[in-house]
Design a protein around this motif. Structure first.
Motif, mmCIF file in Angstrom:
data_model
loop_
_atom_site.group_PDB
_atom_site.id
_atom_site.type_symbol
_atom_site.label_atom_id
_atom_site.label_comp_id
_atom_site.label_asym_id
_atom_site.label_seq_id
_atom_site.Cartn_x
_atom_site.Cartn_y
_atom_site.Cartn_z
ATOM 1 N N PHE A 39 1.317 6.032 8.158
ATOM 2 C CA PHE A 39 2.670 6.388 7.736
ATOM 3 C C PHE A 39 2.833 6.203 6.227
ATOM 4 O O PHE A 39 2.343 5.229 5.664
ATOM 5 N N LEU A 40 3.554 7.124 5.608
ATOM 6 C CA LEU A 40 3.868 7.023 4.189
ATOM 7 C C LEU A 40 4.894 5.900 3.993
ATOM 8 O O LEU A 40 6.017 5.970 4.500
ATOM 9 N N ARG A 41 4.519 4.873 3.228
ATOM 10 C CA ARG A 41 5.393 3.708 3.083
ATOM 11 C C ARG A 41 6.702 4.050 2.381
ATOM 12 O O ARG A 41 7.764 3.533 2.745
ATOM 13 N N ASP B 231 3.141 12.985 5.255
ATOM 14 C CA ASP B 231 3.989 11.842 5.556
ATOM 15 C C ASP B 231 3.393 11.008 6.682
ATOM 16 O O ASP B 231 3.587 9.788 6.741
ATOM 17 N N VAL B 232 2.667 11.653 7.593
ATOM 18 C CA VAL B 232 2.069 10.959 8.728
ATOM 19 C C VAL B 232 0.813 11.697 9.162
ATOM 20 O O VAL B 232 0.754 12.927 9.120
ATOM 21 N N VAL B 233 -0.211 10.922 9.547
ATOM 22 C CA VAL B 233 -1.438 11.475 10.121
ATOM 23 C C VAL B 233 -1.631 10.830 11.492
ATOM 24 O O VAL B 233 -1.479 9.613 11.650
ATOM 25 N N ILE B 234 -1.977 11.657 12.472
ATOM 26 C CA ILE B 234 -2.178 11.211 13.857
ATOM 27 C C ILE B 234 -3.619 11.464 14.254
ATOM 28 O O ILE B 234 -4.167 12.527 13.945
ATOM 29 N N CYS B 235 -4.243 10.505 14.947
ATOM 30 C CA CYS B 235 -5.598 10.728 15.477
ATOM 31 C C CYS B 235 -5.637 10.363 16.953
ATOM 32 O O CYS B 235 -4.639 9.920 17.540
ATOM 33 N N ASN B 236 -6.787 10.560 17.586
ATOM 34 C CA ASN B 236 -6.971 10.219 18.990
ATOM 35 C C ASN B 236 -7.202 8.720 19.144
ATOM 36 O O ASN B 236 -7.406 7.996 18.171
ATOM 37 N N GLY C 198 0.797 -1.213 0.000
ATOM 38 C CA GLY C 198 0.000 0.000 0.000
ATOM 39 C C GLY C 198 0.834 1.270 0.000
ATOM 40 O O GLY C 198 2.012 1.268 0.382
ATOM 41 N N PHE C 199 0.215 2.373 -0.405
ATOM 42 C CA PHE C 199 0.882 3.677 -0.418
ATOM 43 C C PHE C 199 1.144 4.153 1.001
ATOM 44 O O PHE C 199 2.164 4.787 1.285
#
Length: 339
Positions: free
Chosen positions: A163-165, A109-114, A79-80
């Motif tokens: 995370f961006l692979r 490059d990265v996404v963060i959630c709760n 995956g991407f």
């Protein structure tokens, strides 16, 4: 996108985890389960799902630990973006769609959630003090997010992130081997030191089960304080101090060390079948008398103590004064109050 799930003797919760993933609203997902030498039937459960759903891929290996299981999953990903889930946890149906759409739309490059953590009947949502709803560039990563990894532990998990692979592969980022605790945090920091664009999504999609019987809660078999002390004293990753220039790293580490010690007080004061009260009290007495911990209290009192509530102050004061009897009564009160 790809989701990697390390699995070790998780049969009792595994189906709930798998079903929550198969119900994802994001269509193009592959779910890579790495059976890390389970002996409780987890492998058979995974094989059955693989035979029914082409999105499920199963890797069977001898028991090598969670880091090597995740690394095997990363190696198999196509995956991407890559996400991670633990086998006794669940996710909301739209979690990976929310994270993926945000990452793709904002070229992150990265996404963060709760995430929501569940301990018995008690549930709590962990949110972060980061700017939300917009892209955070490298300067804000250095100012807002990287220092947070020194003072706090609640963003350590990789399971509430995407995370961006290509960045993982470009920099040969993997989970460290031979690390009993904190491997997530090490991976996160190494990734963030390479990242240029991040996004904090104020959305709760991950549900973490704090299971006393899991690999992360084995108080008789793991020396949690020793691991916390090692993190307190360990050198930072190369380039970290230069990126967070001007930050009082020693002060932030002291705050985190005392927070961790306070959480260990609650953990070891809780009744446990595998460790007697006498042994638990002896362990805490040794922890509270350790010179390394004693050196962290002055910074903690200056930095965080003024913002604590009455109960939290009472716990910190009892720790500082090494009053185990009072800690026993305080934590018993807390358990009763939170039922």
């Amino acid at each position: 996108m790809s989701v990697v799930v390390p699995v070790y003797n998780a049969a009792s919760r595994l189906s709930a985890c798998v079903e929550s993933l198969l119900g994802q609203t994001l269509g193009e997902c592959e779910f890579i389960f790495v059976n890390d030498g389970s002996s409780d039937g987890s492998g058979s459960i995974l094989d059955a799902y693989q035979s029914r759903d082409p999105r499920v891929r199963v890797i069977h290996q001898e028991n090598r630990g969670v880091s090597e299981a995740r690394n095997a999953g990363i190696q198999a990903c196509s995956g991407f973006y890559i996400g991670f889930v633990d086998a006794d946890d669940t996710v909301e149906a739209d979690m990976f769609e929310q994270l993926y759409r945000t990452a793709a739309a904002e070229s992150c490059d990265v996404v963060i959630c709760n995430y929501e953590s569940e301990t018995g009947a008690h549930k709590q949502i962990t949110r972060y003090p980061f700017p939300s709803g917009r892209v955070l560039l490298r300067e804000e990563l250095d100012r807002e997010i990287l220092p947070y990894y020194i003072s706090d532990e609640d963003c350590n998990s990789v399971c509430n992130k995407l995370f961006l692979r290509s960045m993982i592969e470009k920099h040969s980022l993997r989970f460290p081997q031979g690390v009993d605790l904190g491997e997530d945090g090490i991976f996160n920091v190494r990734f963030l030191l390479k990242a240029e664009r991040a996004f904090y999504l104020d959305y709760t999609g991950y549900h973490y089960l704090d299971n006393p019987g899991s690999a992360t809660r084995n108080i008789a078999g793991k020396d949690y304080f020793r691991k916390a002390l090692e993190r307190f004293e360990a050198p930072l990753p190369e380039g970290f101090e230069a990126r967070v220039g001007g930050t009082d790293i020693r002060r932030l580490r002291s705050v985190r060390f005392i927070r961790t010690a306070a959480s260990l007080v609650h953990m070891y004061m809780e009744p446990a079948r595998d460790m007697s009260l006498r042994r638990r009290m002896a362990y805490l007495r040794k922890m509270l008398n350790h010179p390394g911990l004693r050196t962290a209290f002055p910074d903690y009192y200056k930095e965080e103590y003024p913002s604590l509530d009455t109960y939290q102050r009472a716990v910190i004061d009892a720790m500082s004064r090494r009053r185990l009897g009072r800690l026993y009564l305080l934590t018993a009160y807390s358990r009763i109050r939170n039922r």
